[in-house]
Design a protein around this motif. Structure first.
Motif, PDB file in Angstrom:
ATOM      1  N   ARG A   1       1.083  -1.316  -0.076  1.00 17.84           N
ATOM      2  CA  ARG A   1       0.207   0.352   0.087  1.00 17.84           C
ATOM      3  C   ARG A   1       0.805   1.091  -0.031  1.00 17.84           C
ATOM      4  O   ARG A   1       0.478   2.427  -0.901  1.00 17.84           O
ATOM      5  CB  ARG A   1      -1.120   0.263   1.106  1.00 17.84           C
ATOM      6  N   ILE A   2       2.073   1.212   0.415  1.00 19.88           N
ATOM      7  CA  ILE A   2       2.823   2.020   1.087  1.00 19.88           C
ATOM      8  C   ILE A   2       3.485   2.679  -0.048  1.00 19.88           C
ATOM      9  O   ILE A   2       3.949   3.888  -1.112  1.00 19.88           O
ATOM     10  CB  ILE A   2       4.047   1.998   1.730  1.00 19.88           C
ATOM     11  N   LEU A   3       4.168   1.575  -1.268  1.00 25.42           N
ATOM     12  CA  LEU A   3       3.916   1.723  -2.749  1.00 25.42           C
ATOM     13  C   LEU A   3       3.054   2.978  -3.401  1.00 25.42           C
ATOM     14  O   LEU A   3       3.685   3.505  -4.304  1.00 25.42           O
ATOM     15  CB  LEU A   3       4.635   0.670  -3.938  1.00 25.42           C
ATOM     16  N   TYR A   4       2.045   2.582  -3.279  1.00 25.06           N
ATOM     17  CA  TYR A   4       0.647   4.197  -4.297  1.00 25.06           C
ATOM     18  C   TYR A   4       0.682   5.039  -3.403  1.00 25.06           C
ATOM     19  O   TYR A   4       0.231   5.710  -4.258  1.00 25.06           O
ATOM     20  CB  TYR A   4      -0.723   3.285  -3.402  1.00 25.06           C
ATOM     21  N   ASN A   5       1.218   5.329  -2.634  1.00 25.33           N
ATOM     22  CA  ASN A   5       2.013   7.069  -1.748  1.00 25.33           C
ATOM     23  C   ASN A   5       2.793   7.944  -3.470  1.00 25.33           C
ATOM     24  O   ASN A   5       1.966   8.671  -3.158  1.00 25.33           O
ATOM     25  CB  ASN A   5       2.781   6.759  -1.320  1.00 25.33           C
ATOM     26  N   GLU A   6       3.162   6.780  -4.635  1.00 21.47           N
ATOM     27  CA  GLU A   6       4.567   8.144  -5.355  1.00 21.47           C
ATOM     28  C   GLU A   6       2.743   7.808  -6.909  1.00 21.47           C
ATOM     29  O   GLU A   6       3.024   8.617  -7.947  1.00 21.47           O
ATOM     30  CB  GLU A   6       4.845   6.931  -5.380  1.00 21.47           C
ATOM     31  N   HIS A   7       1.556   7.064  -6.547  1.00 22.73           N
ATOM     32  CA  HIS A   7       0.911   7.196  -7.516  1.00 22.73           C
ATOM     33  C   HIS A   7       0.079   8.116  -7.988  1.00 22.73           C
ATOM     34  O   HIS A   7      -0.236   9.127  -7.387  1.00 22.73           O
ATOM     35  CB  HIS A   7      -0.246   5.803  -6.925  1.00 22.73           C
ATOM     36  N   PRO A   8       0.165   8.426  -9.622  1.00 17.30           N
ATOM     37  CA  PRO A   8       0.353   9.610  -9.389  1.00 17.30           C
ATOM     38  C   PRO A   8      -1.068   9.898 -10.289  1.00 17.30           C
ATOM     39  O   PRO A   8      -1.599  11.258  -9.876  1.00 17.30           O
ATOM     40  CB  PRO A   8       0.750   9.853 -11.302  1.00 17.30           C
ATOM     41  N   GLN A   9      -2.262   9.165 -10.130  1.00 15.73           N
ATOM     42  CA  GLN A   9      -3.486   9.301  -8.849  1.00 15.73           C
ATOM     43  C   GLN A   9      -4.283   9.641  -8.543  1.00 15.73           C
ATOM     44  O   GLN A   9      -5.422  10.291  -8.561  1.00 15.73           O
ATOM     45  CB  GLN A   9      -4.357   8.200 -10.316  1.00 15.73           C
ATOM     46  N   LEU A  10      -3.577   8.961  -7.990  1.00 17.09           N
ATOM     47  CA  LEU A  10      -3.633   8.915  -6.059  1.00 17.09           C
ATOM     48  C   LEU A  10      -3.791  10.870  -5.986  1.00 17.09           C
ATOM     49  O   LEU A  10      -3.979  11.245  -4.613  1.00 17.09           O
ATOM     50  CB  LEU A  10      -3.533   8.596  -5.210  1.00 17.09           C
ATOM     51  N   GLN A  11      -2.452  11.184  -6.232  1.00 14.86           N
ATOM     52  CA  GLN A  11      -1.967  11.952  -5.603  1.00 14.86           C
ATOM     53  C   GLN A  11      -3.074  13.383  -6.991  1.00 14.86           C
ATOM     54  O   GLN A  11      -3.126  14.275  -5.722  1.00 14.86           O
ATOM     55  CB  GLN A  11      -0.381  12.775  -6.635  1.00 14.86           C
ATOM     56  N   LEU A  12      -3.649  13.154  -7.759  1.00 17.86           N
ATOM     57  CA  LEU A  12      -4.118  13.838  -8.289  1.00 17.86           C
ATOM     58  C   LEU A  12      -6.223  13.951  -7.505  1.00 17.86           C
ATOM     59  O   LEU A  12      -6.545  14.789  -7.303  1.00 17.86           O
ATOM     60  CB  LEU A  12      -4.753  13.366 -10.220  1.00 17.86           C
ATOM     61  N   LEU A  13      -6.420  13.389  -7.627  1.00 17.45           N
ATOM     62  CA  LEU A  13      -7.697  12.265  -5.575  1.00 17.45           C
ATOM     63  C   LEU A  13      -7.197  13.271  -4.707  1.00 17.45           C
ATOM     64  O   LEU A  13      -8.637  14.272  -4.711  1.00 17.45           O
ATOM     65  CB  LEU A  13      -7.815  11.050  -6.044  1.00 17.45           C
TER      66      LEU A  13
ATOM     67  N   ARG B   1      -5.872  16.071  -4.572  1.00 17.26           N
ATOM     68  CA  ARG B   1      -5.405  17.598  -4.698  1.00 17.26           C
ATOM     69  C   ARG B   1      -6.652  17.948  -4.872  1.00 17.26           C
ATOM     70  O   ARG B   1      -7.696  18.380  -4.692  1.00 17.26           O
ATOM     71  CB  ARG B   1      -4.818  17.529  -6.510  1.00 17.26           C
ATOM     72  N   LEU B   2      -8.223  17.389  -5.670  1.00 15.03           N
ATOM     73  CA  LEU B   2      -9.132  17.371  -5.921  1.00 15.03           C
ATOM     74  C   LEU B   2     -10.167  17.440  -4.577  1.00 15.03           C
ATOM     75  O   LEU B   2     -10.856  18.217  -4.320  1.00 15.03           O
ATOM     76  CB  LEU B   2      -9.621  16.440  -6.883  1.00 15.03           C
TER      77      LEU B   2
ATOM     78  N   GLN C   1      -4.067  12.139   8.546  1.00 15.93           N
ATOM     79  CA  GLN C   1      -2.794  13.063   8.428  1.00 15.93           C
ATOM     80  C   GLN C   1      -3.136  14.239   8.750  1.00 15.93           C
ATOM     81  O   GLN C   1      -3.834  14.787   7.635  1.00 15.93           O
ATOM     82  CB  GLN C   1      -2.270  12.837   6.488  1.00 15.93           C
ATOM     83  N   LYS C   2      -1.929  14.755   9.683  1.00 11.83           N
ATOM     84  CA  LYS C   2      -2.754  16.235   9.813  1.00 11.83           C
ATOM     85  C   LYS C   2      -2.369  17.886   8.766  1.00 11.83           C
ATOM     86  O   LYS C   2      -0.717  17.256   8.635  1.00 11.83           O
ATOM     87  CB  LYS C   2      -2.453  16.527  11.612  1.00 11.83           C
ATOM     88  N   SER C   3      -2.599  17.852   8.816  1.00  6.11           N
ATOM     89  CA  SER C   3      -2.472  18.739   7.182  1.00  6.11           C
ATOM     90  C   SER C   3      -1.504  20.293   7.965  1.00  6.11           C
ATOM     91  O   SER C   3      -2.117  20.810   9.459  1.00  6.11           O
ATOM     92  CB  SER C   3      -3.495  20.073   6.663  1.00  6.11           C
ATOM     93  N   ALA C   4      -0.646  20.301   7.300  1.00  9.91           N
ATOM     94  CA  ALA C   4       0.451  21.430   7.402  1.00  9.91           C
ATOM     95  C   ALA C   4      -0.274  22.817   8.336  1.00  9.91           C
ATOM     96  O   ALA C   4      -0.017  23.415   8.602  1.00  9.91           O
ATOM     97  CB  ALA C   4       1.399  21.772   6.783  1.00  9.91           C
ATOM     98  N   ASP C   5      -1.096  23.373   7.614  1.00  5.17           N
ATOM     99  CA  ASP C   5      -2.479  24.310   7.366  1.00  5.17           C
ATOM    100  C   ASP C   5      -3.689  23.435   7.387  1.00  5.17           C
ATOM    101  O   ASP C   5      -4.431  23.670   6.681  1.00  5.17           O
ATOM    102  CB  ASP C   5      -2.150  25.439   6.329  1.00  5.17           C
ATOM    103  N   ALA C   6      -3.969  23.416   8.756  1.00  9.96           N
ATOM    104  CA  ALA C   6      -4.933  23.182   9.422  1.00  9.96           C
ATOM    105  C   ALA C   6      -6.801  24.054   8.695  1.00  9.96           C
ATOM    106  O   ALA C   6      -7.346  24.045   8.962  1.00  9.96           O
ATOM    107  CB  ALA C   6      -5.664  23.262  10.310  1.00  9.96           C
ATOM    108  N   LYS C   7      -5.662  25.284   9.139  1.00  9.35           N
ATOM    109  CA  LYS C   7      -7.442  26.000   8.699  1.00  9.35           C
ATOM    110  C   LYS C   7      -7.444  26.341   7.756  1.00  9.35           C
ATOM    111  O   LYS C   7      -8.851  26.494   6.905  1.00  9.35           O
ATOM    112  CB  LYS C   7      -6.142  28.083   8.798  1.00  9.35           C
ATOM    113  N   VAL C   8      -6.789  26.029   6.406  1.00  6.05           N
ATOM    114  CA  VAL C   8      -7.057  26.720   5.302  1.00  6.05           C
ATOM    115  C   VAL C   8      -7.499  25.137   4.575  1.00  6.05           C
ATOM    116  O   VAL C   8      -8.904  25.184   3.600  1.00  6.05           O
ATOM    117  CB  VAL C   8      -5.677  26.450   4.132  1.00  6.05           C
ATOM    118  N   GLU C   9      -7.085  23.910   5.252  1.00  6.47           N
ATOM    119  CA  GLU C   9      -7.649  22.628   5.075  1.00  6.47           C
ATOM    120  C   GLU C   9      -9.241  22.878   5.545  1.00  6.47           C
ATOM    121  O   GLU C   9     -10.381  22.103   4.461  1.00  6.47           O
ATOM    122  CB  GLU C   9      -7.093  21.535   5.362  1.00  6.47           C
ATOM    123  N   SER C  10      -9.879  23.061   6.660  1.00  2.16           N
ATOM    124  CA  SER C  10     -10.424  23.362   7.045  1.00  2.16           C
ATOM    125  C   SER C  10     -12.058  24.448   5.776  1.00  2.16           C
ATOM    126  O   SER C  10     -13.030  23.909   5.424  1.00  2.16           O
ATOM    127  CB  SER C  10     -10.720  24.298   8.695  1.00  2.16           C
ATOM    128  N   GLN C  11     -11.352  25.382   5.787  1.00  2.00           N
ATOM    129  CA  GLN C  11     -12.333  25.919   4.922  1.00  2.00           C
ATOM    130  C   GLN C  11     -12.549  25.201   3.371  1.00  2.00           C
ATOM    131  O   GLN C  11     -13.249  25.820   2.557  1.00  2.00           O
ATOM    132  CB  GLN C  11     -11.248  27.515   4.676  1.00  2.00           C
TER     133      GLN C  11
END
Length: 421
Positions: free
Chosen positions: A7-19, A21-22, A53-63
């Motif tokens: 499962r860790i290998l999939y951290n670099e999956h390009p489509q999951l990284q796109l997901l 961002r969405l 995972q806790k976001s590095a910018d919790a306020k922006v993430e919450s908004q």
């Protein structure tokens, strides 16, 4: 290699990284295409990782409504739900053990009816999910609570549950470090209908031995063991009633009464939907199919819901698509020459080949068979990486150049899934 490493290998999956961002953008409806077999489970398990995972910018993430903490996967049928649940348990639970992180939780919410009667084991699983949802929401007010994935299906959603007020009234939580006298605790248990015994063996019982209190709650599959240091709960463990051996250390335990938590009261208008937070991310293979099979869960009627659909086309008019490129594992029917030819082709094409099995002797057996074939065809030798653990169905990921095969499909055996923790 452990299955969690896969499962860790999939951290670099390009489509999951796109997901990702969405999700961070707050996209309402997302369609995942091209996911087959247990590649779907790997993608969903990745969502549990993102949610924990806790976001590095919790306020922006919450908004941006990107805080994915509760995911409810409503599958087409009970079988589909069980397959997904078993895969997620294998992918996520082992990862939790390896990293010593317990903030990712996979829960299965079944229906409890068997003809005219109720199945007590299923009732316990249902009440455990309800209790964990309520506890997690309370803890979220003061801490970074768990990422939870609840796996269910339409019949389970339609079955009534007790109102939240009733559930809360007849349950209480014990936490590690809490100060409480054993005598008042046992009196509270008696008030809730628990029976005092020498050794607990079924839900609704408790036992006291010096500074140790065992309680078999109706909210959990295994009984709890509370070790007291004076009046303080020093540790909480779940344990096996047969061996008396501890299974897992816990930070808290939910104690609940059975007769108020059965689903026999069909007049209740509340369902699982009433227990889930508004920010729940809903996931399904086909929300149209879910609506056809459910009287109470038509997700097409609520424009405020956030959804992920794994299908060829979306139920919703406005959606963002993430296109994967996967295939199911080929059928070999124990024809190992075909398997070897396939692995040779994959090796030439630059694929990393993984064969999953719960038993090392099975991958050893496969290696011996392939080595014998390699001796007669030394020009194109093949090899694979054995993986300790199993998924329901193997797959090929053309984006990652990964082939994940299961031993039970290679040997044409039936795969019996386990719903136990």
């Amino acid at each position: 290699m452990e299955i969690a490493d896969l499962r860790i290998l999939y951290n670099e999956h390009p489509q999951l990284q796109l997901l990702e961002r969405l999700l961070h953008r707050g996209t309402k409806h997302i369609l995942l295409t091209g996911l087959h077999a247990s590649a779907r489970s790997v993608a969903v398990s990745w969502l549990a990782e993102v949610g924990s995972q806790k976001s590095a910018d919790a306020k922006v993430e919450s908004q941006k409504s990107a805080d994915v903490k509760v995911i409810c996967a409503v599958m087409d049928s009970q079988d589909e739900a069980q397959y997904l649940y078993a895969d997620l348990k294998a992918l996520v639970e082992i990862s939790n053990q390896q990293s010593q992180i317990s903030n990712r939780e996979i829960l299965y919410f079944p229906h409890s009816k068997k003809r005219q009667a109720s199945d007590e084991a299923m009732l316990i699983q249902r009440t455990e999910v309800l209790g964990q949802l309520l506890v997690n929401r309370e803890q979220s007010q003061i801490t970074n609570h768990k990422s939870q994935i609840i796996v269910t299906y339409p019949e389970a959603i339609d079955e009534p549950v007790p109102p939240k007020a009733t559930f809360t009234q007849h349950t209480f939580t014990l936490t590690k470090g809490q100060e409480i006298d054993i005598t008042p605790l046992t009196e509270r248990l008696a008030e809730l209908g628990f029976t005092k015994v020498d050794f607990v063996y079924e839900p609704g019982q408790f036992a006291v031995r010096g500074g140790i209190v065992d309680i078999y709650s109706f909210c959990h599959e295994l009984p709890y063991r509370f070790d007291f240091f004076g009046n303080e709960i020093d540790s909480i463990r779940e344990f096996d009633i047969e061996t008396q051996l501890s299974k897992q250390q816990l930070q808290s335990a939910e104690i609940c009464q059975m007769n108020t938590l059965t689903s026999d009261d069909d007049e209740s208008s509340e369902t699982l939907l009433n227990y889930l937070p508004h920010e729940t991310l809903w996931l399904s293979n086909d929300f149209t199919m879910v609506a056809q099979r459910s009287l109470k869960a038509d997700f097409r009627k609520d424009d405020n819901l956030r959804t992920i659909e794994i299908n060829r086309q979306s139920t919703f008019a406005h959606t963002e698509e993430v296109a994967f490129s996967t295939l199911p594992q080929p059928l070999f029917h124990k024809q190992f020459e075909l398997l070897t030819d396939d692995l040779q082709d994959k090796t030439k094409a630059g694929y990393h080949i993984y064969i999953l099995s719960e038993q090392k002797k099975q991958t050893d057996r496969l290696k011996a068979i392939i080595d014998n074939i390699n001796e007669t065809n030394s020009n194109n030798p093949v090899s694979f990486i054995p993986v300790a653990g199993i998924l329901h169905a193997g797959f090929i990921d053309e984006d990652m150049h990964i082939a994940c095969y299961t031993d039970h499909e290679v040997f044409a055996r039936y795969h019996r899934i386990s719903l136990k923790a």
